[in-house]
Design a protein around this motif. Structure first.
Motif, PDB file in Angstrom:
ATOM      1  N   ASP A  76       2.507  -9.516  -2.588  1.00  0.00           N
ATOM      2  CA  ASP A  76       1.645 -10.620  -2.184  1.00  0.00           C
ATOM      3  C   ASP A  76       1.531 -10.696  -0.665  1.00  0.00           C
ATOM      4  N   LEU A  77       2.630 -10.507   0.025  1.00  0.00           N
ATOM      5  CA  LEU A  77       2.620 -10.518   1.487  1.00  0.00           C
ATOM      6  C   LEU A  77       1.769  -9.383   2.040  1.00  0.00           C
ATOM      7  N   ALA A  78       1.912  -8.193   1.450  1.00  0.00           N
ATOM      8  CA  ALA A  78       1.110  -7.056   1.905  1.00  0.00           C
ATOM      9  C   ALA A  78      -0.371  -7.274   1.645  1.00  0.00           C
ATOM     10  N   GLU A  79      -0.707  -7.827   0.486  1.00  0.00           N
ATOM     11  CA  GLU A  79      -2.118  -8.069   0.174  1.00  0.00           C
ATOM     12  C   GLU A  79      -2.713  -9.101   1.121  1.00  0.00           C
ATOM     13  N   ARG A  80      -1.974 -10.157   1.408  1.00  0.00           N
ATOM     14  CA  ARG A  80      -2.493 -11.175   2.335  1.00  0.00           C
ATOM     15  C   ARG A  80      -2.691 -10.599   3.732  1.00  0.00           C
ATOM     16  N   SER A  81      -1.787  -9.736   4.178  1.00  0.00           N
ATOM     17  CA  SER A  81      -1.945  -9.158   5.513  1.00  0.00           C
ATOM     18  C   SER A  81      -3.139  -8.208   5.562  1.00  0.00           C
ATOM     19  N   VAL A  82      -3.385  -7.460   4.487  1.00  0.00           N
ATOM     20  CA  VAL A  82      -4.548  -6.573   4.455  1.00  0.00           C
ATOM     21  C   VAL A  82      -5.827  -7.388   4.421  1.00  0.00           C
ATOM     22  N   ARG A  83      -5.829  -8.474   3.646  1.00  0.00           N
ATOM     23  CA  ARG A  83      -7.034  -9.318   3.588  1.00  0.00           C
ATOM     24  C   ARG A  83      -7.325  -9.986   4.930  1.00  0.00           C
ATOM     25  N   ARG A  84      -6.301 -10.213   5.747  1.00  0.00           N
ATOM     26  CA  ARG A  84      -6.508 -10.770   7.090  1.00  0.00           C
ATOM     27  C   ARG A  84      -7.057  -9.731   8.048  1.00  0.00           C
ATOM     28  N   GLY A  85      -7.037  -8.458   7.641  1.00  0.00           N
ATOM     29  CA  GLY A  85      -7.560  -7.407   8.504  1.00  0.00           C
ATOM     30  C   GLY A  85      -6.475  -6.624   9.204  1.00  0.00           C
ATOM     31  N   GLU A  86      -5.227  -6.936   8.933  1.00  0.00           N
ATOM     32  CA  GLU A  86      -4.131  -6.195   9.546  1.00  0.00           C
ATOM     33  C   GLU A  86      -3.845  -4.954   8.700  1.00  0.00           C
ATOM     34  N   GLY A  87      -3.534  -3.863   9.342  1.00  0.00           N
ATOM     35  CA  GLY A  87      -3.179  -2.669   8.586  1.00  0.00           C
ATOM     36  C   GLY A  87      -4.376  -1.775   8.330  1.00  0.00           C
ATOM     37  N   ASP A  88      -4.522  -1.303   7.126  1.00  0.00           N
ATOM     38  CA  ASP A  88      -5.538  -0.325   6.742  1.00  0.00           C
ATOM     39  C   ASP A  88      -6.918  -0.975   6.703  1.00  0.00           C
ATOM     40  N   ARG A  89      -7.801  -0.547   7.601  1.00  0.00           N
ATOM     41  CA  ARG A  89      -9.157  -1.112   7.683  1.00  0.00           C
ATOM     42  C   ARG A  89      -9.990  -0.762   6.446  1.00  0.00           C
ATOM     43  N   ASP A  90      -9.840   0.469   5.931  1.00  0.00           N
ATOM     44  CA  ASP A  90     -10.620   0.871   4.760  1.00  0.00           C
ATOM     45  C   ASP A  90     -10.266   0.018   3.552  1.00  0.00           C
ATOM     46  N   LEU A  91      -8.988  -0.246   3.386  1.00  0.00           N
ATOM     47  CA  LEU A  91      -8.565  -1.081   2.267  1.00  0.00           C
ATOM     48  C   LEU A  91      -9.054  -2.514   2.437  1.00  0.00           C
ATOM     49  N   ALA A  92      -9.001  -3.027   3.660  1.00  0.00           N
ATOM     50  CA  ALA A  92      -9.501  -4.384   3.915  1.00  0.00           C
ATOM     51  C   ALA A  92     -10.996  -4.471   3.623  1.00  0.00           C
ATOM     52  N   ASP A  93     -11.761  -3.435   4.015  1.00  0.00           N
ATOM     53  CA  ASP A  93     -13.198  -3.429   3.729  1.00  0.00           C
ATOM     54  C   ASP A  93     -13.460  -3.352   2.223  1.00  0.00           C
ATOM     55  N   ALA A  94     -12.677  -2.535   1.519  1.00  0.00           N
ATOM     56  CA  ALA A  94     -12.847  -2.414   0.074  1.00  0.00           C
ATOM     57  C   ALA A  94     -12.531  -3.734  -0.624  1.00  0.00           C
ATOM     58  N   LEU A  95     -11.482  -4.432  -0.190  1.00  0.00           N
ATOM     59  CA  LEU A  95     -11.150  -5.729  -0.781  1.00  0.00           C
ATOM     60  C   LEU A  95     -12.228  -6.764  -0.497  1.00  0.00           C
ATOM     61  N   ARG A  96     -12.790  -6.729   0.711  1.00  0.00           N
ATOM     62  CA  ARG A  96     -13.869  -7.656   1.057  1.00  0.00           C
ATOM     63  C   ARG A  96     -15.095  -7.387   0.199  1.00  0.00           C
ATOM     64  N   ARG A  97     -15.469  -6.106   0.046  1.00  0.00           N
ATOM     65  CA  ARG A  97     -16.628  -5.754  -0.791  1.00  0.00           C
ATOM     66  C   ARG A  97     -16.376  -6.152  -2.250  1.00  0.00           C
ATOM     67  N   ASP A  98     -15.156  -5.978  -2.714  1.00  0.00           N
ATOM     68  CA  ASP A  98     -14.821  -6.362  -4.096  1.00  0.00           C
ATOM     69  C   ASP A  98     -14.961  -7.870  -4.278  1.00  0.00           C
ATOM     70  N   ALA A  99     -14.506  -8.636  -3.302  1.00  0.00           N
ATOM     71  CA  ALA A  99     -14.612 -10.104  -3.389  1.00  0.00           C
ATOM     72  C   ALA A  99     -16.070 -10.552  -3.367  1.00  0.00           C
ATOM     73  N   GLU A 100     -16.927  -9.803  -2.666  1.00  0.00           N
ATOM     74  CA  GLU A 100     -18.335 -10.146  -2.592  1.00  0.00           C
ATOM     75  C   GLU A 100     -19.106  -9.667  -3.814  1.00  0.00           C
ATOM     76  N   GLY A 101     -18.496  -8.814  -4.620  1.00  0.00           N
ATOM     77  CA  GLY A 101     -19.190  -8.304  -5.809  1.00  0.00           C
ATOM     78  C   GLY A 101     -19.974  -7.037  -5.553  1.00  0.00           C
ATOM     79  N   ASP A 102     -19.759  -6.396  -4.406  1.00  0.00           N
ATOM     80  CA  ASP A 102     -20.452  -5.152  -4.060  1.00  0.00           C
ATOM     81  C   ASP A 102     -19.560  -3.984  -4.498  1.00  0.00           C
ATOM     82  N   TRP A 103     -19.829  -3.438  -5.687  1.00  0.00           N
ATOM     83  CA  TRP A 103     -18.952  -2.415  -6.234  1.00  0.00           C
ATOM     84  C   TRP A 103     -19.485  -0.998  -6.026  1.00  0.00           C
ATOM     85  N   GLU A 104     -20.474  -0.836  -5.215  1.00  0.00           N
ATOM     86  CA  GLU A 104     -21.039   0.503  -4.986  1.00  0.00           C
ATOM     87  C   GLU A 104     -20.497   1.122  -3.749  1.00  0.00           C
TER      88      GLU A 104
END
Length: 104
Positions: A76-104
């Motif tokens: 949970d701590l790792a996921e929250r830090s990635v969602r804040r933009g810390e760490g892996d940028r590609d993973l943060a972008d993928a999580l943001r796109r997933d939350a927005e419903g953009d699955w392509e």
């Protein structure tokens, strides 16, 4: 996931398996179950409950010893830090796109 949830789930699965596999082997006792339970129901029930608690405590101890107790909190701590933009940028972008419903 909390270790008590793991131990409760595994204990229920083991108890269910024992009842399914062991019940068919005790079919010859079916005419005598009322008498057996009348005379020995309480001790059998207490021993079964003690066995279930012992298995659950053993699984809980193993989960605590292997570090599963802190695994859910760490993930949970790792996921929250990635969602804040810390760490892996590609993973943060993928999580943001997933939350927005953009699955392509």
């Amino acid at each position: 996931m909390q270790p008590w949830k793991i131990s409760a789930g595994l204990t229920a699965a083991l108890a269910g398996s024992v009842f399914l596999l062991g019940g068919s082997r005790l079919e010859y006792l079916s005419p005598h179950w009322p008498l057996i339970l009348a005379r020995h129901g309480l001790p059998v029930g207490l021993h079964a409950a003690f066995a279930a608690v012992t298995v659950a405590a053993g699984i809980y101890g193993v989960a605590r010893a292997t570090g599963l107790a802190d695994l859910g909190r760490r993930v949970d701590l790792a996921e929250r830090s990635v969602r804040r933009g810390e760490g892996d940028r590609d993973l943060a972008d993928a999580l943001r796109r997933d939350a927005e419903g953009d699955w392509e």
